[in-house]
Design a protein around this motif. Structure first.
Motif, PDB file in Angstrom:
ATOM      1  N   THR A  31       1.017  -1.099  -0.126  1.00 46.77           N
ATOM      2  CA  THR A  31      -0.062   0.032   0.204  1.00 46.77           C
ATOM      3  C   THR A  31       0.776   1.407   0.055  1.00 46.77           C
ATOM      4  N   HIS A  32       0.248   2.459  -0.215  1.00 46.66           N
ATOM      5  CA  HIS A  32       1.038   3.813  -0.135  1.00 46.66           C
ATOM      6  C   HIS A  32       1.428   3.945   1.100  1.00 46.66           C
ATOM      7  N   TRP A  33       2.619   4.518   1.275  1.00 51.39           N
ATOM      8  CA  TRP A  33       3.202   4.673   2.795  1.00 51.39           C
ATOM      9  C   TRP A  33       2.041   5.479   3.574  1.00 51.39           C
ATOM     10  N   LEU A  34       1.362   6.321   3.190  1.00 52.51           N
ATOM     11  CA  LEU A  34       0.635   7.079   4.016  1.00 52.51           C
ATOM     12  C   LEU A  34      -0.962   6.426   4.243  1.00 52.51           C
ATOM     13  N   THR A  35      -1.095   5.470   3.643  1.00 54.40           N
ATOM     14  CA  THR A  35      -2.508   4.503   3.385  1.00 54.40           C
ATOM     15  C   THR A  35      -2.628   4.129   5.141  1.00 54.40           C
ATOM     16  N   ASP A  36      -1.696   3.419   5.738  1.00 50.14           N
ATOM     17  CA  ASP A  36      -1.785   2.928   7.106  1.00 50.14           C
ATOM     18  C   ASP A  36      -1.956   4.226   8.095  1.00 50.14           C
ATOM     19  N   ILE A  37      -1.336   5.345   7.905  1.00 46.24           N
ATOM     20  CA  ILE A  37      -1.416   6.386   8.740  1.00 46.24           C
ATOM     21  C   ILE A  37      -3.069   6.941   8.586  1.00 46.24           C
ATOM     22  N   LEU A  38      -3.602   6.917   7.471  1.00 46.14           N
ATOM     23  CA  LEU A  38      -4.741   7.572   7.178  1.00 46.14           C
ATOM     24  C   LEU A  38      -5.781   6.568   7.769  1.00 46.14           C
ATOM     25  N   LYS A  39      -5.504   5.353   7.409  1.00 47.37           N
ATOM     26  CA  LYS A  39      -6.428   4.145   8.148  1.00 47.37           C
ATOM     27  C   LYS A  39      -6.668   4.322   9.583  1.00 47.37           C
ATOM     28  N   ASN A  40      -5.612   4.280  10.035  1.00 51.78           N
ATOM     29  CA  ASN A  40      -5.549   4.687  11.647  1.00 51.78           C
ATOM     30  C   ASN A  40      -6.527   6.002  12.148  1.00 51.78           C
ATOM     31  N   ALA A  41      -6.226   6.930  11.369  1.00 54.99           N
ATOM     32  CA  ALA A  41      -6.808   8.246  11.608  1.00 54.99           C
ATOM     33  C   ALA A  41      -8.122   8.194  11.183  1.00 54.99           C
ATOM     34  N   ARG A  42      -8.764   7.544  10.273  1.00 56.60           N
ATOM     35  CA  ARG A  42      -9.888   7.296   9.801  1.00 56.60           C
ATOM     36  C   ARG A  42     -10.918   6.844  11.205  1.00 56.60           C
ATOM     37  N   LYS A  43     -10.182   5.465  11.729  1.00 51.75           N
ATOM     38  CA  LYS A  43     -10.649   4.955  12.440  1.00 51.75           C
ATOM     39  C   LYS A  43     -11.131   5.773  14.000  1.00 51.75           C
ATOM     40  N   GLN A  44      -9.988   6.609  14.325  1.00 50.62           N
ATOM     41  CA  GLN A  44     -10.197   7.590  15.459  1.00 50.62           C
ATOM     42  C   GLN A  44     -11.251   8.479  15.194  1.00 50.62           C
ATOM     43  N   ILE A  45     -11.375   9.161  13.742  1.00 51.01           N
ATOM     44  CA  ILE A  45     -12.183   9.997  13.479  1.00 51.01           C
ATOM     45  C   ILE A  45     -13.694   9.571  13.686  1.00 51.01           C
ATOM     46  N   GLU A  46     -13.873   8.314  13.009  1.00 48.62           N
ATOM     47  CA  GLU A  46     -15.091   7.517  13.149  1.00 48.62           C
ATOM     48  C   GLU A  46     -15.618   7.435  14.591  1.00 48.62           C
ATOM     49  N   LEU A  47     -14.619   7.044  15.518  1.00 46.77           N
ATOM     50  CA  LEU A  47     -14.918   6.828  17.050  1.00 46.77           C
ATOM     51  C   LEU A  47     -15.318   8.191  17.412  1.00 46.77           C
ATOM     52  N   ASN A  48     -14.515   9.202  17.392  1.00 46.37           N
ATOM     53  CA  ASN A  48     -14.866  10.489  17.599  1.00 46.37           C
ATOM     54  C   ASN A  48     -16.400  11.066  17.321  1.00 46.37           C
ATOM     55  N   LEU A  49     -16.423  10.365  16.090  1.00 42.07           N
ATOM     56  CA  LEU A  49     -17.986  10.936  15.527  1.00 42.07           C
ATOM     57  C   LEU A  49     -19.199  10.119  16.240  1.00 42.07           C
ATOM     58  N   ASN A  50     -18.844   8.733  16.625  1.00 41.51           N
ATOM     59  CA  ASN A  50     -19.851   8.008  17.182  1.00 41.51           C
ATOM     60  C   ASN A  50     -20.189   8.523  18.599  1.00 41.51           C
ATOM     61  N   ILE A  51     -19.091   8.859  19.150  1.00 41.52           N
ATOM     62  CA  ILE A  51     -19.287   9.545  20.612  1.00 41.52           C
ATOM     63  C   ILE A  51     -20.014  10.811  20.470  1.00 41.52           C
ATOM     64  N   LYS A  52     -19.412  11.440  19.578  1.00 42.99           N
ATOM     65  CA  LYS A  52     -20.315  13.054  19.481  1.00 42.99           C
ATOM     66  C   LYS A  52     -21.921  12.759  19.252  1.00 42.99           C
TER      67      LYS A  52
END
Length: 469
Positions: free
Chosen positions: A60-81
């Motif tokens: 995968t692109h070197w940035l994909t794993d970073i963005l994948k982890n960021a996406r998860k954290q953002i989704e969890l933040n939104l679920n809490i919100k």
């Protein structure tokens, strides 16, 4: 009429259990579907006599794993919100900063979370992932494979693996319809939907409602209720050995009836050996009172430790370990994969044990398929390996809220174990009825028809597909 060519993407070994080691391929033939496994696992599908194409250039692109982890954290933040429920924080794992590379990755991840922590920001992160993946040699390799093979449909067997993104993007760019299977019953609340596809195959109506809740952009007609093949072997009486044969093969005492202790991995249950010790101690006391019981230990397939060994040695007359028949390539979690033999072993283990005990495992559904009970440990050890760990957090997870009252037998203390074992042996609880009710909620009934439903949906969708030019 020419059979439809279906590509089954295997981005991880664990999906083999559902789609290679079951009747999936044979049933597909009856529906005029030709299955080809697009395989990234170390296991050779071709050696089973099935069609196989190997994934190549898997990076995968070197940035994909970073963005994948960021996406998860953002989704969890939104679920809490969106819900006001902080339970979603329990699905986060502490970031490790023990190397410079990990530190830099974590800084970049936190920056993306800070900049994109909104619904619109989340979509931008997903778009960046797709854009970056389309620039990779891996994506180009996927394009070439699909142009050569010309499948009518691409079915992804696991929605949470980052290396599945490029193959699915390649298929979509070539106008090949795509679907992903939601792999596990607890995956949606954990924000593990990494891929975007045309269709989403889920276990139940309950899970369909979860998709609507967490991903309202996904339309109802994109969600297909199928069940999961992972329980189907339990309904195949032809693979069940006689009790004598099973006992002989695994050196079980013919004078004893065994209870299964199903182990968890060390992260989920760091004090698992102590729970095994408590359970064995209770069995030992019951045996002095005329009971003839033993423990069949089935450890987690990804637990390579020797942490149970002192307890097994301590209770040699009670505990027999029957190890899962998984293959281990590099002694890491993501290079472990199941075998067809383990499907058979698991079904026979359930058939020839009285009930199961564990910590919050989906083994309750495996035993429900045999109309047998499940006990959950529900107390903390006085001396814990990890003082911050709390067993009660487990049962507060979102996916346990679907459980009807009385579906499991809670073992609320070490002293509670003896009486709970007796209650199961004397059938003084209606837990099996409630467990089956939960099973029906989580996985579409009849559970043994899940493969049929998956393939019927694939046949219907692929019949509308135009061939590649």
């Amino acid at each position: 009429m020419k059979n439809k060519k279906i590509f089954v993407l295997l981005p991880s070994g664990i999906a083999l259990r559902n789609f290679a080691f079951t009747s999936f391929n044979d049933v597909a033939k009856t529906k005029n579907l030709d299955i080809t496994y697009w395989n990234s696992t170390p296991f050779s599908i071709a050696e089973m006599g099935y069609n196989e194409v190997r994934l190549t250039n898997i990076k995968t692109h070197w940035l994909t794993d970073i963005l994948k982890n960021a996406r998860k954290q953002i989704e969890l933040n939104l679920n809490i919100k969106n819900t006001g429920d902080t339970t979603y924080n329990a699905y986060r794992f502490p970031a490790k900063n023990n190397t410079l590379k990990k530190f830099i990755k974590n800084v970049i991840t936190k920056t993306f979370i800070l900049l994109y922590s909104s619904e619109k920001g989340l979509e931008k992160v997903k778009n960046i992932i797709n854009k970056k993946e389309r620039t990779t040699a891996y994506y180009q390799s996927c394009i070439k494979t699909l142009q050569k093979e010309k499948p009518d449909f691409l079915f992804c067997s696991n929605q949470r693996i980052g290396t599945a993104i490029a193959p699915l993007l390649a298929a979509q760019d070539l106008k090949i319809p795509t679907a992903t299977f939601i792999f596990s019953w607890d995956n949606l609340p954990k924000a593990t939907l990494v891929v975007n596809t045309d269709f989403y195959f889920v276990w139940s109506d309950f899970m369909k409602k979860e998709v609507h809740k967490y991903y309202p952009r996904i339309k109802s007609d994109q969600i297909v209720i199928t069940g999961t093949p992972q329980f189907e072997s339990h309904f195949n009486s032809a693979i069940i050995k006689s009790k004598d044969a099973f006992y002989t093969e695994y050196n079980l005492n013919p004078d004893k009836n065994y209870i299964c202790f199903s182990g968890d991995d060390i992260t989920t249950s760091p004090d698992d050996p102590k729970y095994l010790d408590d359970f064995a101690k209770a069995i030992s006391v019951l045996n002095t009172r005329g009971y003839k019981l033993g423990i069949l230990l089935r450890r987690s397939p990804v637990d390579f430790s020797g942490r149970y060994n002192p307890i097994i040695d301590k209770y040699k007359d009670i505990i027999v370990e029957v190890a899962p028949k998984w293959q281990n390539v590099n002694n890491t979690w993501n290079t472990m994969f199941p075998t067809k033999e383990d499907n058979i072993l698991l079904s026979n283990t359930i058939a020839h044990t009285l009930f199961v005990v564990n910590l919050g495992s989906s083994m309750i559904f495996d035993y429900a398929a045999f109309n047998k009970a499940c006990g959950y440990f529900n107390y903390n050890q006085e001396e814990q390996l990890d003082s911050a760990w709390d067993i009660h957090v487990c049962y507060k997870y979102i996916h346990f809220r679907s459980m009807p009252e009385g579906a499991v037998i809670y073992l609320n203390s070490a002293e509670d174990i003896e009486s709970k074992i007796i209650s199961v042996l004397q059938n003084t609880t209606n837990t099996i009825e409630q467990a089956n009710s939960w099973f029906d909620t989580i996985c579409q009934s009849p559970q043994e028809k899940s493969t049929d439903r998956i393939l019927e949906a694939i046949a219907l969708i692929s019949s509308k597909n135009k061939n590649l030019s």
